[in-house]
Each structure stands twice: as structure tokens, then as C-alpha cells.
Design a protein around this motif. Structure first.
Motif, PDB file in Angstrom:
ATOM      1  N   PHE A 103      26.070  35.736  37.162  1.00 43.12           N
ATOM      2  CA  PHE A 103      27.136  36.406  37.906  1.00 43.12           C
ATOM      3  C   PHE A 103      28.632  36.420  37.596  1.00 43.12           C
ATOM      4  CE2 PHE A 103      24.451  35.168  42.061  1.00 43.12           C
ATOM      5  CZ  PHE A 103      24.236  36.450  42.429  1.00 43.12           C
ATOM      6  N   MET A 104      28.842  35.183  36.872  1.00 44.12           N
ATOM      7  CA  MET A 104      30.185  35.188  36.125  1.00 44.12           C
ATOM      8  C   MET A 104      30.393  36.396  35.003  1.00 44.12           C
ATOM      9  SD  MET A 104      30.615  31.158  35.216  1.00 44.12           S
ATOM     10  CE  MET A 104      32.313  31.770  34.416  1.00 44.12           C
ATOM     11  N   ALA A 105      29.371  36.863  34.188  1.00 43.16           N
ATOM     12  CA  ALA A 105      29.331  37.776  33.376  1.00 43.16           C
ATOM     13  C   ALA A 105      29.617  39.232  33.940  1.00 43.16           C
ATOM     14  CB  ALA A 105      28.111  37.799  32.502  1.00 43.16           C
ATOM     15  N   GLY A 106      28.870  39.472  35.328  1.00 46.77           N
ATOM     16  CA  GLY A 106      29.213  40.640  36.207  1.00 46.77           C
ATOM     17  C   GLY A 106      30.737  40.518  36.582  1.00 46.77           C
ATOM     18  N   ILE A 107      31.123  39.523  37.112  1.00 49.60           N
ATOM     19  CA  ILE A 107      32.436  39.299  37.631  1.00 49.60           C
ATOM     20  C   ILE A 107      33.519  39.554  36.565  1.00 49.60           C
ATOM     21  CG2 ILE A 107      34.109  37.806  38.725  1.00 49.60           C
ATOM     22  CD1 ILE A 107      31.734  36.455  40.126  1.00 49.60           C
ATOM     23  N   LYS A 108      33.197  38.843  35.478  1.00 46.67           N
ATOM     24  CA  LYS A 108      34.437  39.445  34.380  1.00 46.67           C
ATOM     25  C   LYS A 108      34.491  40.584  33.948  1.00 46.67           C
ATOM     26  CE  LYS A 108      34.507  34.619  32.861  1.00 46.67           C
ATOM     27  NZ  LYS A 108      34.126  33.513  31.658  1.00 46.67           N
ATOM     28  N   GLN A 109      33.501  41.307  34.280  1.00 48.12           N
ATOM     29  CA  GLN A 109      33.548  42.871  33.926  1.00 48.12           C
ATOM     30  C   GLN A 109      34.427  43.553  34.642  1.00 48.12           C
ATOM     31  OE1 GLN A 109      32.312  44.096  30.745  1.00 48.12           O
ATOM     32  NE2 GLN A 109      31.839  41.901  30.689  1.00 48.12           N
ATOM     33  N   ILE A 110      34.745  43.138  35.912  1.00 47.78           N
ATOM     34  CA  ILE A 110      35.583  44.097  36.871  1.00 47.78           C
ATOM     35  C   ILE A 110      36.862  44.030  36.469  1.00 47.78           C
ATOM     36  CG2 ILE A 110      36.293  44.221  39.356  1.00 47.78           C
ATOM     37  CD1 ILE A 110      33.852  42.226  40.011  1.00 47.78           C
ATOM     38  N   PRO A 111      37.446  45.303  36.322  1.00 44.92           N
ATOM     39  CA  PRO A 111      39.069  45.269  36.001  1.00 44.92           C
ATOM     40  C   PRO A 111      39.866  44.758  36.984  1.00 44.92           C
ATOM     41  CG  PRO A 111      37.744  47.534  35.892  1.00 44.92           C
ATOM     42  CD  PRO A 111      36.640  46.616  36.480  1.00 44.92           C
ATOM     43  N   GLU A 112      40.913  44.030  36.449  1.00 47.28           N
ATOM     44  CA  GLU A 112      41.830  43.110  36.963  1.00 47.28           C
ATOM     45  C   GLU A 112      42.989  44.274  37.952  1.00 47.28           C
ATOM     46  OE1 GLU A 112      43.462  40.107  39.055  1.00 47.28           O
ATOM     47  OE2 GLU A 112      41.984  39.901  37.543  1.00 47.28           O
ATOM     48  N   THR A 113      42.893  45.493  37.268  1.00 52.57           N
ATOM     49  CA  THR A 113      43.707  46.556  38.105  1.00 52.57           C
ATOM     50  C   THR A 113      43.177  46.797  39.705  1.00 52.57           C
ATOM     51  OG1 THR A 113      42.228  48.216  36.927  1.00 52.57           O
ATOM     52  CG2 THR A 113      44.409  47.657  36.021  1.00 52.57           C
ATOM     53  N   TYR A 114      41.745  46.549  39.821  1.00 55.00           N
ATOM     54  CA  TYR A 114      41.283  46.931  41.153  1.00 55.00           C
ATOM     55  C   TYR A 114      41.859  45.966  42.010  1.00 55.00           C
ATOM     56  CZ  TYR A 114      37.425  49.774  39.057  1.00 55.00           C
ATOM     57  OH  TYR A 114      36.835  50.810  38.532  1.00 55.00           O
ATOM     58  N   TYR A 115      41.915  44.452  41.828  1.00 54.38           N
ATOM     59  CA  TYR A 115      42.308  43.363  42.579  1.00 54.38           C
ATOM     60  C   TYR A 115      43.954  43.802  42.750  1.00 54.38           C
ATOM     61  CZ  TYR A 115      37.934  41.426  41.743  1.00 54.38           C
ATOM     62  OH  TYR A 115      36.448  41.098  41.707  1.00 54.38           O
ATOM     63  N   GLU A 116      44.879  44.435  41.906  1.00 51.58           N
ATOM     64  CA  GLU A 116      46.189  44.365  41.877  1.00 51.58           C
ATOM     65  C   GLU A 116      46.482  45.535  42.911  1.00 51.58           C
ATOM     66  OE1 GLU A 116      47.268  45.046  38.020  1.00 51.58           O
ATOM     67  OE2 GLU A 116      46.970  43.074  37.154  1.00 51.58           O
ATOM     68  N   ALA A 117      45.553  46.652  42.679  1.00 52.21           N
ATOM     69  CA  ALA A 117      45.794  47.734  43.873  1.00 52.21           C
ATOM     70  C   ALA A 117      45.313  47.095  45.182  1.00 52.21           C
ATOM     71  CB  ALA A 117      45.020  48.808  43.245  1.00 52.21           C
ATOM     72  N   ALA A 118      44.608  46.650  45.406  1.00 52.83           N
ATOM     73  CA  ALA A 118      43.939  45.938  46.768  1.00 52.83           C
ATOM     74  C   ALA A 118      45.001  44.997  47.400  1.00 52.83           C
ATOM     75  CB  ALA A 118      42.505  45.144  46.608  1.00 52.83           C
ATOM     76  N   ARG A 119      45.510  44.126  46.394  1.00 48.88           N
ATOM     77  CA  ARG A 119      46.556  43.217  46.838  1.00 48.88           C
ATOM     78  C   ARG A 119      47.768  44.100  47.202  1.00 48.88           C
ATOM     79  NH1 ARG A 119      44.147  39.399  43.184  1.00 48.88           N
ATOM     80  NH2 ARG A 119      45.482  40.397  41.488  1.00 48.88           N
ATOM     81  N   MET A 120      48.290  44.957  46.535  1.00 47.10           N
ATOM     82  CA  MET A 120      49.495  45.792  46.897  1.00 47.10           C
ATOM     83  C   MET A 120      49.184  46.325  48.096  1.00 47.10           C
ATOM     84  SD  MET A 120      50.418  47.664  43.294  1.00 47.10           S
ATOM     85  CE  MET A 120      51.708  48.548  44.103  1.00 47.10           C
ATOM     86  N   ASP A 121      47.882  46.829  48.736  1.00 44.10           N
ATOM     87  CA  ASP A 121      47.551  47.528  49.885  1.00 44.10           C
ATOM     88  C   ASP A 121      47.434  46.225  51.153  1.00 44.10           C
ATOM     89  OD1 ASP A 121      47.844  49.933  48.891  1.00 44.10           O
ATOM     90  OD2 ASP A 121      45.491  50.022  48.545  1.00 44.10           O
ATOM     91  N   GLY A 122      47.649  45.129  50.811  1.00 42.68           N
ATOM     92  CA  GLY A 122      47.650  44.148  51.834  1.00 42.68           C
ATOM     93  C   GLY A 122      46.192  43.384  51.969  1.00 42.68           C
TER      94      GLY A 122
END
Length: 291
Positions: free
Chosen positions: A173-192
Motif C-alpha cells: 500500500f505504501m508503495a502505491g501511495i508514494k506514487q501519487i503526485p503531491e500536486t493532486y493533494y495541493e490542488a485539492a487543499r486549495m479547493d478546501g
């Protein structure tokens, strides 16, 4: 000329693997199919009986259905709980830090340790009298049950013990999670978006294939469980934890019915193939509906 030389070297280099594959996999598989159609006690030559072993175990063997039912119950309880714990641990430890690395080693260690030794330790930890778990519960005024000798708790105890081996699933699971680009989360947090929203709309969809892999491998492992109940409960009490793998072993090495054991093994293979196919089909249909 060069192509023919490369082809020759290719077969030369893979010949050890081919030899091992046919000698240690294909030939034993083919022989086990033949053996499942015979009556064989390892002392006299096999006697061909056709499909009698299969008909006997399906229509006349109550212990077959008992063991199969126990294995299915164990799979239904152990696979989801292990996946959930592994996923939670992976989410908590996915951030790079020294503490994370230490805990990864701690949680993964049981997966590479000798299974028999781990189960022996767990057996003493879960003892009704003098067991560590019941001793801890006594501090809270709780009288723990006889985990391994009480029919109501024995299966639950095995499922609890299985959780200690979730480290391998956690790393996947960790190997899969670490492959997710951090930009996805940054964009989501910017949208609240909050943490739960990020998990259900970003993390889980991105690791869905990893989840399916762990799910299928968990199902296969759960149906094949053998050493854990053998050491911890010996199939008791009253066959409450008598698993399918134990019945295969007993049929061959305790009852001397190796042909019958081979037919049991092939029935297990077909069941695992069917269940895995149904799960894959269901997951694919669910994913298509979400798209």
C-alpha cells in the motif's frame, strides 16, 4: 546469423529455469491431477477410480463441508480486517521520517520471521489463564475469555493473530501511495478539501489496483491457511477452527489417502479461482460504474 545466435544464447540462459519449471512445477501438477483420480496410500501402486474421490468428498463427506465452511468464515473475517489495518498503517507511515522507517521495520518483521515461532508465541499470549492479553484486560476490570479453547472466541483469536502479518500488505500500500503526485493533494487543499475527502477522491482511487492485488492475495492466503490453526488451536475446539488446508494434510499424512488429498487440493484450487474471478469481476464492474 546474429539473430539465431542470440536465440540460442537466450534458450541456454533460461534452460535452468525451464528445467526447474517442468521438473518442480508442471510434472508435479500433472501427477497430482492423475493422483486425484486414484486411490493411493503410498504403500501400494495407485488404483484408478475415476471421479469417485470428487463425488465422495462433495456428496458423502461432512468433514469436507465443515472445513470449507471454516475456511470461508476465516477468509470473510481475516481478509477485510487485515486489509483495513494495513491501509491505515500505510497512510500513517507514508510520510518520510526516521520514526516511520523504524515502525515499518517493526510491523514488517513478523511477515519475514519464522511463522511457526510467531504462532507459538501468540499461542501463549492468548492463553486463557496466564496469557498476556488477559493480563492486560484485567487492569481494566475485564475478565478475558479462553481465546483458543472457547468455541465462541477461537476463530476470532485466529483472525486477531493474523493481523500481526499485515506488514507485507502495508508496504505494498505504501508503495502505491508514494506514487501519487503531491500536486493532486495541493490542488485539492486549495479547493478546501479535507483529509477524508482527499482519501476518498484521490488516495483510494489512485491505489485501487494495489488494493485489488492485496485483496486477491489475501483471499488466496486465507483459504490456504494451515500452520496458524495447526499450532494455535489444532483445529479445535470441536472442529471450530479445522481449516481446509488441515484436512488436506490429514487426508494424506494422517489417513494415508493421498489420492483423496490430491482431489481436495484441486477442489481448493477451483474454489480460489472462482472466488478470485467473482471478486475481480465485481471490482471491475464497480470501477466502471464510478467512471
Amino acid at each position: 546469423m546474429k539473430s539465431r545466435r542470440q536465440t540460442k544464447y537466450f534458450y541456454i540462459f533460461i534452460s535452468p529455469w525451464l528445467l526447474g519449471f517442468f521438473a518442480l512445477t508442471m510434472i508435479p501438477l500433472a501427477y497430482s491431477i492423475y493422483l486425484s483420480l486414484t486411490e493411493y496410500n503410498a504403500l501400494t501402486p495407485p488404483q484408478f477410480v475415476g471421479l469417485r474421490n470428487y463425488s465422495d468428498l462433495i456428496f458423502h463427506d461432512s468433514l469436507f463441508w465443515k472445513a470449507l465452511g471454516n475456511s470461508m468464515l476465516y477468509a470473510v473475517m481475516a481478509v477485510p480486517s487485515s486489509l483495513l489495518l494495513a491501509l491505515v498503517l500505510a497512510l500513517l507511515l507514508s510520510k518520510e521520517s526516521k520514526a516511520s522507517s523504524v515502525f515499518q521495520i517493526i510491523f514488517f518483521f513478523p511477515s519475514i520471521a519464522a511463522g511457526a515461532a510467531v504462532f507459538t508465541v501468540l499461542k501463549y499470549l492468548l492463553k486463557g489463564e496466564g496469557g498476556l492479553l488477559n493480563y492486560i484486560l484485567s487492569f481494566f476490570g475485564i475478565q478475558g475469555p479462553n481465546w483458543l479453547s472457547d468455541g465462541k472466541w477461537a476463530m476470532i483469536a485466529l483472525v486477531m493473530a493474523n493481523l500481526i502479518f499485515c506488514g507485507q500488505q502495508m508496504l505494498i500500500f505504501m508503495a502505491g501511495i508514494k506514487q501519487i503526485p503531491e500536486t493532486y493533494y495541493e490542488a485539492a487543499r486549495m479547493d478546501g478539501a479535507g483529509k477524508m475527502s482527499c482519501f476518498f477522491h484521490i488516495t483510494f482511487p489512485q491505489i485501487s489496483q494495489v488494493f485489488v492485488f492485496n485483496l486477491i492475495m489475501g483471499i488466496i492466503s486465507a483459504f490456504q491457511v494451515f500452520v496458524q490453526p495447526l499450532i494455535m488451536t489444532a483445529g479445535g475446539p470441536l472442529k471450530k477452527t479445522y481449516m481446509y488446508g488441515m484436512y488436506i494434510y490429514d487426508s494424506g499424512f494422517a489417513f494415508g489417502r493421498f489420492g483423496y488429498a490430491a482431489s481436495l487440493a484441486w477442489i481448493m484450487y477451483l474454489i480460489i479461482l472462482f472466488v478470485s474471478g467473482v471478486v475481480l469481476k465485481g471490482v471491475q464492474k464497480l470501477m466502471n460504474n464510478e467512471e
